[in-house]
Design a protein around this motif. Structure first.
Motif, PDB file in Angstrom:
ATOM      1  N   SER A  31       0.292  -8.279  -0.787  1.00 31.11           N
ATOM      2  CA  SER A  31      -0.745  -9.515  -0.442  1.00 31.11           C
ATOM      3  C   SER A  31      -1.810  -8.874   1.169  1.00 31.11           C
ATOM      4  CB  SER A  31      -0.554 -10.751  -0.533  1.00 31.11           C
ATOM      5  OG  SER A  31      -1.786 -11.156   0.310  1.00 31.11           O
ATOM      6  N   GLY A  32      -2.340  -8.586   0.693  1.00 38.51           N
ATOM      7  CA  GLY A  32      -3.601  -7.706   1.653  1.00 38.51           C
ATOM      8  C   GLY A  32      -3.031  -6.441   2.173  1.00 38.51           C
ATOM      9  N   ARG A  33      -2.496  -5.973   1.089  1.00 41.04           N
ATOM     10  CA  ARG A  33      -1.939  -4.534   1.329  1.00 41.04           C
ATOM     11  C   ARG A  33      -2.455  -3.424   0.364  1.00 41.04           C
ATOM     12  NH1 ARG A  33       4.639  -4.648   2.389  1.00 41.04           N
ATOM     13  NH2 ARG A  33       4.421  -6.354   3.257  1.00 41.04           N
ATOM     14  N   GLY A  34      -3.628  -4.072  -0.613  1.00 41.96           N
ATOM     15  CA  GLY A  34      -4.642  -3.071  -1.701  1.00 41.96           C
ATOM     16  C   GLY A  34      -3.228  -1.974  -2.525  1.00 41.96           C
ATOM     17  N   VAL A  35      -2.499  -2.744  -2.998  1.00 40.00           N
ATOM     18  CA  VAL A  35      -1.143  -2.282  -4.039  1.00 40.00           C
ATOM     19  C   VAL A  35      -2.621  -2.568  -5.541  1.00 40.00           C
ATOM     20  CG1 VAL A  35       0.708  -1.634  -4.836  1.00 40.00           C
ATOM     21  CG2 VAL A  35       0.403  -2.390  -2.201  1.00 40.00           C
ATOM     22  N   PRO A  36      -2.894  -0.924  -6.269  1.00 42.82           N
ATOM     23  CA  PRO A  36      -2.762  -1.400  -7.498  1.00 42.82           C
ATOM     24  C   PRO A  36      -1.998  -2.233  -8.385  1.00 42.82           C
ATOM     25  CG  PRO A  36      -3.083   1.205  -7.288  1.00 42.82           C
ATOM     26  CD  PRO A  36      -2.210   0.226  -5.879  1.00 42.82           C
TER      27      PRO A  36
END
Length: 347
Positions: A31-36
């Protein structure tokens, strides 16, 4: 005598316990890390090989059972609670139950032996978040020190290596290469754990010290430390070499057998059983190399004894034991807190 303690909280990472848990768990972790989402689906496939179940919660429940037995044997009456950062039982819910049970001050054993942001500081953040969620009635929570150089941790890991070596074909045991592994992190995050230099708790340095101590316990002078389970874009530098690349290197040197010791992990979870028991074992087999993986230290009975000893450092001023010389939180002495700017999250 030390200050009164009402309970012990075992705080861990958490893992899914069924197929329907996998994606919500991975979404919470990232969450919040921009992982696709494509990357999450790729990782989710690893969990599918194990029915959507990570072994980490089961291993932690087994550890808690052993710790309760060891506490009873030591004459210490202390309830033991279980909470996780990323999956049920979530630490927020556990701390709320502790408050309802009347716990006012508890020790926290985090299932990571090391410093660094993810290995240590983030557990402090978990504690703060859970206390904030509960409010003014939340108990005081005191995180137990690092234990990467504790004699019982070292002994547990060494015994696991001996047992793994015995699994190899007899003709390869003496020639087997000992390879320690730990979870890779971005090099920037590792550097952040070294600030300030005199008090920093750099993850890679502590892992290297643990590997050195275990190798010394085994009488091994020549060994390797490598990294596993990296993620993120290739443009971001992480700790290297990767374990799979290292197996290729060993094959090129005609090494006939490898024993891997996951020194960076306290208990099995998917990144251990997939990355080592599957990917690394398959790579070794492709090269015709004999391969064995040592158990994680938390499965050894001495590990639970160590947890109780760490608790008793607070309860009864039991002298702190540490074999290494590398800095750690507390430095082997109670009451010495982490520096405010130590192990900050890397940008």
């Amino acid at each position: 005598m030390k200050a009164q303690v009402d309970a012990l909280l075992v705080l861990s990472f958490g893992g899914p316990e069924g197929p329907d848990d996998v994606m919500p768990f991975l979404e919470r972790v990232t969450s919040g890390r921009g992982v696709p989402r494509a990357r999450l689906l790729e990782v989710a496939e690893h969990y599918e090989h194990f029915g959507g179940v990570s072994p980490i919660n089961a291993r932690n429940r087994e550890l808690i059972s052993r710790v309760r037995d060891e506490l009873a044997a030591a004459g210490v009456e202390l309830p033991v609670y279980f909470g996780n950062r990323n999956w049920h039982p979530l630490v927020e819910d556990t701390v709320a139950r502790m408050a309802a049970d009347g716990v006012r001050r508890a020790l926290v054993f985090a299932t990571s032996a090391y410093g660094g942001y993810s290995a240590c500081r983030q557990y402090h953040e978990d504690i703060a978040r859970a206390r904030a969620a509960v409010g003014p009635d939340a108990p005081e929570l005191v995180k137990i020190r690092h234990f990467f150089d504790h004699p019982e941790f070292v002994a547990s890991a060494a015994e696991a290596v001996r047992a793994a070596t015995a699994e190899l074909p007899e003709e390869h045991r003496e020639q087997a290469r000992l390879v320690f592994t730990a979870h890779s992190i971005p090099t920037a995050a590792d550097a952040a754990a070294g600030v300030p230099a005199e008090g920093g708790h750099r993850y890679s340095r502590q892992v290297a010290e643990a590997a050195r101590l275990v190798a010394a316990e085994l009488g091994v002078d020549d060994y390797d430390l490598v990294w596993q389970s990296r993620s993120g874009p290739p443009s971001v530098p992480w700790l290297e070499p990767d374990v799979l690349d290292h197996l290729d290197t060993l094959h090129a040197k005609a090494v006939p057998a490898v024993v891997t010791c996951p020194i960076g992990f306290v208990s099995d979870h998917v990144e251990v059983v997939w990355d080592l028991d599957n990917e690394a074992a398959e790579r070794a087999a492709e090269h015709g190399m004999a391969f064995a993986r040592a158990a994680t230290a938390g499965q050894d009975a001495r590990f639970a004894q160590m947890v109780v000893e760490l608790v008793r450092e607070h309860l009864a001023a039991v002298p702190a034991r540490a074999l290494g010389t590398v800095p750690s939180a507390g430095g082997g002495r109670n009451g010495e807190p982490c520096a405010p700017d130590c192990c900050l999250a890397a940008r």
